[in-house]
Design an enzyme around this catalytic site. Sequence first.
Site, mmCIF file in Angstrom:
data_model
loop_
_atom_site.group_PDB
_atom_site.id
_atom_site.type_symbol
_atom_site.label_atom_id
_atom_site.label_comp_id
_atom_site.label_asym_id
_atom_site.label_seq_id
_atom_site.Cartn_x
_atom_site.Cartn_y
_atom_site.Cartn_z
ATOM 1 N N HIS A 10 -1.076 2.330 0.214
ATOM 2 C CA HIS A 10 -0.208 3.504 0.377
ATOM 3 C C HIS A 10 0.994 3.173 1.281
ATOM 4 C CE1 HIS A 10 -3.416 5.593 -1.693
ATOM 5 N NE2 HIS A 10 -4.250 4.988 -0.867
ATOM 6 N N HIS A 79 -8.008 0.006 2.373
ATOM 7 C CA HIS A 79 -7.928 1.450 2.154
ATOM 8 C C HIS A 79 -8.961 2.184 2.998
ATOM 9 C CE1 HIS A 79 -5.294 1.422 -1.491
ATOM 10 N NE2 HIS A 79 -5.731 0.168 -1.534
ATOM 11 N N GLU A 142 -12.835 -0.046 0.985
ATOM 12 C CA GLU A 142 -12.707 1.373 1.349
ATOM 13 C C GLU A 142 -13.446 1.583 2.665
ATOM 14 O OE1 GLU A 142 -10.895 3.626 0.040
ATOM 15 O OE2 GLU A 142 -10.634 3.268 -2.105
#
Length: 268
Positions: A10, A79, A142
């Site tokens: 992101h 992430h 993650e």
Amino acid sequence: MYKVWIDAGHGGKDPGAVANGIQEKDIALKVSLDIKKRLEAQYEDVQVLLSRSTDIFLELKDRTNKANAAGADILVSIHCNAGGGKGGFESFRYTSASQNSIKLQDALHRSIMAKLGGIDRGQKAQNLHMVRESKMPAVLTENLFVDVIADADRLNLASVINAIIDGHVQGVATYLGLTKKKKEDKPVTLRDINVVSAWAEASWEEVTANGYFDGKRPGETITREEAAVVMNRLRKNFLKLIADVDGDIKELDERLQEIEGKKRTYQS
């Protein structure tokens, strides 16, 4: 020289998952920057390249195109998660990943879980762009859930962020077989025990003048015997001080009594 591509997920206009005051893009960037710093500082023959080193937006294709063009040996995309119920850590490879991607995932997952602890959601395979379009072994991690209170609380702890960073560093080092850098021995500088340090000159002169030390060997380590001598000198000085104070009090009391006697004689 191994090239490690670290992709901070992101960024810029894309914050990623947002909850409990945490933006995924911020955690991803912090972790990525410190992975680079620690890998290059601690291991030999490794260069860490980053998709982004600031809060900017990049398309997914730009990330993988740059990694492929750089000839990176491995890619790790960082992430945080959301919508996971009880939370925890999980990692992803491509659905038809190479054996090397599977080995990279295994090394990273094991190292991160060993450092991080908590819920292990497992090593998974999924059709994700970052692991599909990369030409080198690639894994996406993650790292806890921003919308799970327990995980969000952990992500606010420096110790947990350090565990995530160290887990990634160890996993990459294990997979690539990196060699740790040798610590450089700092030269030992011996001081002259006969020369007083500048910061202690005034105090040394004062205690010497007052008879606590003999003025010799100011830089020498003090023995228990020498400490006993200093303490005894202090004790004697305190006793003398107390005796002098008692004498002054007694003299003052006698003087007051004398004044009081003269006062009564005058009044009569």
